[in-house]
Design a protein around this motif. Structure first.
Motif, short mmCIF file in Angstrom:
data_model
loop_
_atom_site.label_atom_id
_atom_site.label_comp_id
_atom_site.label_asym_id
_atom_site.label_seq_id
_atom_site.Cartn_x
_atom_site.Cartn_y
_atom_site.Cartn_z
N LEU A 58 0.85 -1.19 0.00
CA LEU A 58 0.00 0.00 0.00
C LEU A 58 0.89 1.25 0.00
O LEU A 58 2.02 1.20 0.46
N PRO A 59 0.36 2.36 -0.56
CA PRO A 59 -0.97 2.55 -1.14
C PRO A 59 -0.99 2.16 -2.61
O PRO A 59 0.06 2.06 -3.24
N PHE A 60 -2.19 1.98 -3.15
CA PHE A 60 -2.36 1.84 -4.60
C PHE A 60 -3.75 2.33 -4.97
O PHE A 60 -4.66 2.38 -4.14
N GLU A 105 -4.67 -15.25 -19.51
CA GLU A 105 -3.89 -14.41 -18.61
C GLU A 105 -4.57 -14.24 -17.26
O GLU A 105 -3.92 -13.88 -16.27
N ASN A 106 -5.90 -14.50 -17.19
CA ASN A 106 -6.58 -14.42 -15.90
C ASN A 106 -6.13 -15.55 -14.97
O ASN A 106 -6.37 -15.51 -13.77
N TYR A 107 -5.47 -16.58 -15.54
CA TYR A 107 -4.93 -17.66 -14.72
C TYR A 107 -3.40 -17.64 -14.73
O TYR A 107 -2.75 -18.68 -14.57
N CYS A 108 -2.83 -16.47 -14.89
CA CYS A 108 -1.37 -16.34 -14.95
C CYS A 108 -0.71 -17.00 -13.75
O CYS A 108 -1.11 -16.78 -12.60
N GLN A 109 0.31 -17.81 -14.01
CA GLN A 109 0.99 -18.55 -12.95
C GLN A 109 2.00 -17.68 -12.20
O GLN A 109 2.50 -18.08 -11.15
N THR A 110 2.28 -16.50 -12.72
CA THR A 110 3.25 -15.60 -12.09
C THR A 110 2.56 -14.52 -11.27
O THR A 110 2.90 -14.29 -10.10
N THR A 111 1.59 -13.84 -11.87
CA THR A 111 0.94 -12.72 -11.21
C THR A 111 -0.41 -13.07 -10.60
O THR A 111 -0.99 -12.27 -9.87
N GLY A 112 -0.92 -14.25 -10.93
CA GLY A 112 -2.25 -14.61 -10.49
C GLY A 112 -3.34 -13.91 -11.27
O GLY A 112 -4.52 -13.99 -10.95
N GLY A 113 -2.94 -13.21 -12.35
CA GLY A 113 -3.91 -12.53 -13.18
C GLY A 113 -4.48 -11.27 -12.57
O GLY A 113 -5.49 -10.76 -13.03
N LEU A 114 -3.83 -10.74 -11.54
CA LEU A 114 -4.32 -9.52 -10.90
C LEU A 114 -3.76 -8.30 -11.63
O LEU A 114 -2.56 -8.21 -11.87
N GLY A 115 -4.64 -7.37 -11.98
CA GLY A 115 -4.20 -6.21 -12.73
C GLY A 115 -4.34 -4.94 -11.94
O GLY A 115 -4.28 -4.92 -10.71
N GLY A 116 -4.54 -3.84 -12.65
CA GLY A 116 -4.68 -2.54 -12.01
C GLY A 116 -5.86 -2.51 -11.07
O GLY A 116 -6.92 -3.02 -11.37
N GLY A 117 -5.65 -1.91 -9.90
CA GLY A 117 -6.71 -1.83 -8.89
C GLY A 117 -6.76 -3.00 -7.95
O GLY A 117 -7.54 -3.01 -7.01
N LEU A 118 -5.90 -3.99 -8.18
CA LEU A 118 -5.82 -5.18 -7.33
C LEU A 118 -4.36 -5.57 -7.17
O LEU A 118 -3.54 -5.32 -8.05
N GLY A 120 -1.96 -4.47 -5.48
CA GLY A 120 -0.93 -3.45 -5.32
C GLY A 120 -0.65 -2.64 -6.57
O GLY A 120 0.13 -1.69 -6.52
N HIS A 121 -1.24 -3.01 -7.71
CA HIS A 121 -1.03 -2.26 -8.96
C HIS A 121 -2.05 -1.12 -9.04
O HIS A 121 -3.22 -1.31 -8.77
N ASP A 122 -1.60 0.06 -9.45
CA ASP A 122 -2.50 1.19 -9.57
C ASP A 122 -3.58 0.94 -10.62
O ASP A 122 -3.29 0.49 -11.74
N GLY A 123 -4.82 1.22 -10.24
CA GLY A 123 -5.95 1.02 -11.13
C GLY A 123 -6.46 2.32 -11.72
O GLY A 123 -5.75 3.33 -11.78
N GLY A 124 -7.74 2.31 -12.13
CA GLY A 124 -8.26 3.40 -12.93
C GLY A 124 -9.16 4.39 -12.23
O GLY A 124 -9.77 5.22 -12.90
N MET A 125 -9.27 4.34 -10.90
CA MET A 125 -10.04 5.37 -10.21
C MET A 125 -9.16 6.60 -10.02
O MET A 125 -8.81 7.02 -8.92
N ALA A 126 -8.75 7.12 -11.16
CA ALA A 126 -7.83 8.26 -11.22
C ALA A 126 -8.03 8.92 -12.58
O ALA A 126 -8.78 8.44 -13.43
N GLU A 127 -7.36 10.03 -12.78
CA GLU A 127 -7.50 10.72 -14.06
C GLU A 127 -6.78 9.99 -15.18
O GLU A 127 -7.18 10.07 -16.35
#
Length: 257
Positions: A58-60, A105-118, A120-127
């Motif tokens: 955190l934060p993200f 890619e939703n079953y990625c063995q490295t990242t778990g398929g987690l993207g922006g907003g999940l 720890g990666h910055d998501g789209g509730m921003a400009e």
């Protein structure tokens, strides 16, 4: 820019001022037009901390349902131009593991398929949203990005569930959608667009949701209970049905609960 960030476990997010990210090689900066609020965001806020083995820091910035317009292309990016309307595919895989190379890619063995907003990666509730690779962008054509944003998770979850059953939904088949909330309503529309099912039945405990289900394409709308079971068995001559159940569906970020 302003960003709605998750700052502390079990604490409300905060609207903060953060730098506008600069896209590096292969990356794309998107000016956000719409960012959906998902129930997963609430689960995240209520969690006491990261799961064991989860390296979330955190934060993200929250927001994993995103659409907007291309702002800036990083070096080496082709196929897009500034101003292009795009929707952002949510699960950001590594691109090289076995699952990613199969297009899962939703079953990625490295990242778990987690993207922006999940995760720890910055998501789209921003400009602005920094997308790590152009393969996560899908052109929207004439579709309004503000309306399209929830399709990247809520719509994709329903699509994922329906797609796995299409081979069973031939002419004359009956599809029963159990749960006619947001995901169920999308599933009904996707069934109508993609499947050859002759009849789509919606089942729910709420009469108002069943009314909407009829408007978006359900042939029958049944209140949950013994009478619904009897009606469905009569319709199918007790030969069984294919069911889309939102409560047990697997979305792009994992099971929906």
């Amino acid at each position: 820019m302003r960003a709605f960030q998750f700052v502390e476990w079990q604490k409300p997010p905060e609207l903060r001022e953060v730098p506008v990210p600069e896209p590096g090689p292969g990356q794309v900066l998107v000016k956000v037009a719409g960012a959906g609020a998902c129930h997963s965001d609430l689960h995240l806020m209520q969690a006491p901390g990261p799961a064991p083995g989860d390296g979330t820091t955190l934060p993200f910035t929250l927001g994993h349902e995103n659409a907007g317009r291309v702002e800036t292309l990083g070096p080496g990016v082709t196929g897009f131009a500034p101003g292009d309307p795009v929707i952002v595919y949510g699960p950001w895989g590594c691109g090289v593991c076995a699952n990613c190379r199969e297009g899962r890619e939703n079953y990625c063995q490295t990242t778990g398929g987690l993207g922006g907003g999940l995760g720890g990666h910055d998501g789209g509730m921003a400009e602005y949203l920094l997308v790590p690779a152009s393969r996560f962008l899908i052109p929207l054509g004439t579709l309004d990005p503000r309306q399209a944003a929830p399709l990247s998770d809520a719509g994709l979850t329903s699509y994922h569930a329906v797609k796995r059953s299409l081979h069973l939904l031939g002419p004359g088949s009956i599809a029963v959608v159990i749960g006619a909330g947001g995901l169920g309503q999308m599933a009904i529309q996707i069934l109508r667009a993609l499947s050859a099912a002759t009849t789509v039945v919606a089942v729910d405990t709420a009469a108002d949701k069943l009314e909407i289900a009829k408007r978006v394409g359900a042939d029958e709308a049944l209140l949950s209970g013994d009478q619904a079971v009897t009606r469905i068995k009569d319709m199918t001559r007790r030969q069984g049905t294919e069911r889309f159940t939102p409560a047990g569906a697997s979305g792009p970020f994992g099971p929906v609960r």
